[in-house]
Motif scaffolding. Structure first.
Motif, PDB file in Angstrom:
ATOM      1  N   MET A 116       0.796  -1.445   0.098  1.00  0.00           N
ATOM      2  CA  MET A 116       0.080   0.111   0.024  1.00  0.00           C
ATOM      3  C   MET A 116       0.726   1.360   0.038  1.00  0.00           C
ATOM      4  O   MET A 116       0.548   2.317  -0.665  1.00  0.00           O
ATOM      5  N   LEU A 153     -11.563   8.379   3.308  1.00  0.00           N
ATOM      6  CA  LEU A 153     -11.815   6.795   3.004  1.00  0.00           C
ATOM      7  C   LEU A 153     -13.293   6.553   2.616  1.00  0.00           C
ATOM      8  O   LEU A 153     -13.407   5.749   1.600  1.00  0.00           O
ATOM      9  N   THR A 179     -13.329   4.976  -5.723  1.00  0.00           N
ATOM     10  CA  THR A 179     -12.552   3.895  -5.476  1.00  0.00           C
ATOM     11  C   THR A 179     -13.001   2.717  -6.452  1.00  0.00           C
ATOM     12  O   THR A 179     -12.215   2.012  -6.995  1.00  0.00           O
ATOM     13  N   THR A 189     -14.047  -1.988  -2.985  1.00  0.00           N
ATOM     14  CA  THR A 189     -13.956  -1.099  -2.051  1.00  0.00           C
ATOM     15  C   THR A 189     -13.401  -1.659  -0.738  1.00  0.00           C
ATOM     16  O   THR A 189     -13.083  -0.946   0.288  1.00  0.00           O
ATOM     17  N   THR A 200      -6.345  -4.404  -0.057  1.00  0.00           N
ATOM     18  CA  THR A 200      -5.269  -3.626  -0.202  1.00  0.00           C
ATOM     19  C   THR A 200      -5.359  -2.701  -1.331  1.00  0.00           C
ATOM     20  O   THR A 200      -4.941  -1.657  -1.294  1.00  0.00           O
ATOM     21  N   ALA A 228      -7.281   0.202  -0.993  1.00  0.00           N
ATOM     22  CA  ALA A 228      -6.987   1.176   0.136  1.00  0.00           C
ATOM     23  C   ALA A 228      -5.843   2.084  -0.717  1.00  0.00           C
ATOM     24  O   ALA A 228      -5.592   3.241  -0.015  1.00  0.00           O
ATOM     25  N   LEU A 263      -5.512   6.506  -0.167  1.00  0.00           N
ATOM     26  CA  LEU A 263      -4.226   6.701   0.377  1.00  0.00           C
ATOM     27  C   LEU A 263      -3.564   7.794  -0.440  1.00  0.00           C
ATOM     28  O   LEU A 263      -2.782   8.750  -0.210  1.00  0.00           O
ATOM     29  N   TYR A 269      -1.378   6.186   7.791  1.00  0.00           N
ATOM     30  CA  TYR A 269      -2.801   6.041   7.183  1.00  0.00           C
ATOM     31  C   TYR A 269      -3.162   4.711   6.824  1.00  0.00           C
ATOM     32  O   TYR A 269      -4.216   4.433   6.913  1.00  0.00           O
ATOM     33  N   SER A 270      -2.153   4.142   6.275  1.00  0.00           N
ATOM     34  CA  SER A 270      -2.142   2.483   5.778  1.00  0.00           C
ATOM     35  C   SER A 270      -2.866   1.677   7.011  1.00  0.00           C
ATOM     36  O   SER A 270      -3.611   1.027   7.036  1.00  0.00           O
ATOM     37  N   ALA A 294      -6.350   2.431   7.499  1.00  0.00           N
ATOM     38  CA  ALA A 294      -7.251   1.739   6.567  1.00  0.00           C
ATOM     39  C   ALA A 294      -7.849   0.559   6.899  1.00  0.00           C
ATOM     40  O   ALA A 294      -8.872   0.086   6.329  1.00  0.00           O
ATOM     41  N   GLY A 340      -9.079  -2.470   4.985  1.00  0.00           N
ATOM     42  CA  GLY A 340      -8.150  -2.136   3.893  1.00  0.00           C
ATOM     43  C   GLY A 340      -6.996  -3.189   4.176  1.00  0.00           C
ATOM     44  O   GLY A 340      -6.000  -2.926   3.034  1.00  0.00           O
ATOM     45  N   ASP A 350      -5.535  -3.662  10.065  1.00  0.00           N
ATOM     46  CA  ASP A 350      -6.754  -4.842   9.898  1.00  0.00           C
ATOM     47  C   ASP A 350      -6.383  -5.701  10.774  1.00  0.00           C
ATOM     48  O   ASP A 350      -7.263  -6.232  11.621  1.00  0.00           O
TER      49      ASP A 350
END
Length: 217
Positions: free
Chosen positions: A19, A72, A79, A86, A89, A92, A96, A160-161, A164, A169, A174
């Motif tokens: 990501m 998001l 997206t 949606t 990875t 996301a 991002l 940010y990841s 997600a 994400g 996750d």
């Protein structure tokens, strides 16, 4: 952490790196272009265009002001249009990238402004156009600062990841939510935090070393 979760953490780390890597692959060139345009179209710039500069500045400011978790959700239709889903990875990467480009563009603009105006004026006097001024004068002179900006931005994307993961994400965020939070497996939460800290340390170290090397080149 139990042995059966080691592959899970490894896979999540790979997803996180994917990501961040792909998002930065788009962010660096697009953010560099946007940041250069912000500078060149401003008053005194080689391509002075006040209206264009205002529009670009407005877009960048709006992009920077929207919290990532809201972005998001807001860009879900876009997206889905771009990647067809949606969740996961790949999905996301879209928000991002959208969140990071405005942030990096302002860093680029600030870095390029640090270049002495005399160098730009000399290049313009020699007949250089806007593109040549950017890539033959501004970027080479501001390269150490730009590398530092890339480092800061990459670490921001890493954070940010993790967020997600709150909307499926993938990645370390996750895993932390599904296992650490929902299943109360504290060791998983600790493991994801440790991995994220290590990743941040490695990125910062590499960025600092490269910036120092370029500043002395």
């Amino acid at each position: 952490m139990s042995d059966d979760l080691v592959p899970l953490i490894r896979e999540a780390t790979g997803e996180t790196l994917q990501m961040v890597g792909v998002a930065m692959l788009f962010t660096i060139p697009l953010g560099l272009l946007l940041g250069a345009l912000l500078l060149l179209t401003d008053r005194g710039g080689a391509l002075r265009q006040p209206v264009v500069n205002w529009v670009l500045g407005f877009v960048v400011n709006v992009g920077r002001s929207v919290p990532f978790i809201i972005l998001l959700i807001a860009v879900i239709p876009f997206t889905r249009l771009v990647v067809g889903t949606t969740i996961g990875t790949t999905a996301a990467i879209v928000p991002l990238t959208l969140a990071t480009i405005p942030f990096f563009a302002r860093i680029v603009e600030t870095s390029l402004r640090e270049v002495p105006g005399g160098l730009v004026e000399a290049a313009q006097a020699a007949g250089a156009n806007g593109r040549q001024v950017v890539f033959k004068v501004l970027v080479p002179e501001a390269l150490p600062s730009l590398v530092a900006g890339v480092t800061i931005t990459t670490i921001g994307v890493l954070g940010y990841s993790a967020m997600a993961g709150a909307v499926g994400g993938g990645g370390l965020g996750d895993v932390a939510i599904r296992y650490g939070y929902q299943r109360y497996e504290t060791d998983v939460t600790i493991a994801t935090v440790v991995v994220l800290v290590v990743l941040v340390a490695v990125i910062q170290f590499a960025g600092d070393r490269l910036a120092r090397h370029l500043s002395h080149a």
